[in-house]
Design a protein around this motif. Structure first.
Motif: not given
Length: 381
Positions: A271-279
């Motif tokens: 599955p696609p990697q979840p976005e971090s807060q910085i992203d």
């Protein structure tokens, strides 16, 4: 090298053998060859068939329960007598609680030791000596069916075992009559003695009963088969069209869960990697703002949420001051002239009723009565 004269003789002998062979009947049916003629019995195995006896001695032993000890003590001389006729020794050990049978030098029948083993097995399973001794005959076999491990629940097992016996043993008696077998239900086993064909049916009925199929269904089909077997034309045909087809009525449906989870399609890729807060901040542009600007945005968002919550509460409070809708006033309808009561005609009827006395006859009725009385007097004179 063989001489040519010898080869000719061999060829000539081969031709003469071929001529002497009888032609096989082509029109004979396979069903006639497979069926055993009625009344045919296999000849008994005698000492002439095996005059030299057996090379080795064989023996079998079996344990018996404590409650069978008294009965086996009584009938053991009869067991020894029956087995001595076939030159088989039998010993009863009351200390160990076992029975043993073994062949002797005089034993000529190699299969009699197997029958003797079945005899002591049946005696251990509460079968009477009179029935168990039949196993020594050539056309009789036995089957000990273990039913203890077929049903887990003890109460359910007892119910189904009782269903096999029936009220006052009626079901078991019907099964015995249809299969020509003796059936004994004892504890966790069912012992049956009789012909091979009957034992096969008994085993099927017993196993089906323990699988919650009532024995009456199998007994009904056995009765139909018994009648069909009498007809010689139907012997080679299929009997499925005559046999009843019973449907399962009480089929327990599997309970479905309230929340059904739908399985996702399998994909070999992760599955696609979840976005971090910085992203997330980079995408919205907040990452490039200064600390004061970020703080100001947060305060504005908090104030906007508070304003929404205050407006919702105010609306709920104002609902109590909204007046309910009033029902429309219905005007009474004026009485129509057609349905008016005629008071004058009612008054006249009341006056006439007052003048009449209760039970008094009218003038016409009195005159008719007087005439009838005068006629009666004249007739008497």
């Amino acid at each position: 090298m063989a001489s040519p004269s010898l080869e000719r003789r061999e060829k000539g002998a081969g031709k003469s053998e071929y001529r002497n062979q009888k032609p096989k009947p082509e029109n004979q049916d396979e069903s006639e060859l497979l069926t055993v003629p009625d009344g045919w019995k296999e000849p008994a195995f005698s000492k002439e068939d095996n005059p030299r006896g057996l090379l080795e001695e064989s023996s079998f032993a079996t344990l018996f329960p404590k409650y069978r000890e008294a009965y086996l003590k009584e009938c053991w001389p009869l067991v020894q007598k029956a087995l001595n006729e076939h030159h088989v020794n039998a010993t009863l050990d009351l200390i160990e609680g076992s029975m043993t049978v073994c062949t002797t030098k005089k034993t000529f029948d190699p299969y009699i030791i197997i029958r003797a083993r079945d005899l002591i097995k049946l005696l251990a399973r509460s079968v009477s000596f009179e029935q168990a001794v039949r196993i020594l005959q050539d056309d009789v076999a036995c089957d000990i069916i273990k039913i203890g491990s077929l049903v887990r629940n003890k109460e359910r097992f007892v119910k189904r075992r009782q269903r096999l016996i029936g009220p006052k043993g009626s079901t078991l008696k019907a099964l015995e009559l249809l299969t020509n077998c003796y059936v004994m239900v004892q504890g966790n086993t069912v012992s049956a003695i009789g012909p091979f064909s009957g034992l096969k049916e008994v085993r099927k009925v017993v196993l089906d009963t323990m699988k919650n199929i009532h024995p009456i269904y199998n007994i009904k089909s056995l009765m139909i088969k018994r009648e069909l077997a009498k007809d010689s034309e139907l012997r080679s045909q299929s009997w499925e069209r005559f046999l009843p087809q019973f449907k399962h009525k009480n089929v327990n449906k599997r309970k479905e869960p309230k929340k059904k989870t739908v399985k996702k399609e399998y994909t070999p890729f992760p599955p696609p990697q979840p976005e971090s807060q910085i992203d997330k901040e980079l995408a919205s542009g907040e990452y490039f703002l200064k600390a004061n600007q970020k703080k100001r945005q947060k305060m504005e968002a908090i104030k906007a949420k508070q304003a929404e919550a205050i407006s919702k509460k105010q609306e709920e409070r104002n609902k109590a001051f909204i007046p309910p809708k009033e029902k429309p006033v219905v005007k009474p309808k004026e009485a129509s002239t057609e349905t008016k009561i005629d008071v004058a005609s009612i008054k006249e009827k009341v006056k006439k009723a007052k003048n009449k006395k209760l039970g008094a006859l009218t003038a016409e009725e009195i005159a008719l009565k007087m005439e009838a009385d005068e006629k009666k007097k004249k007739k008497k004179k």
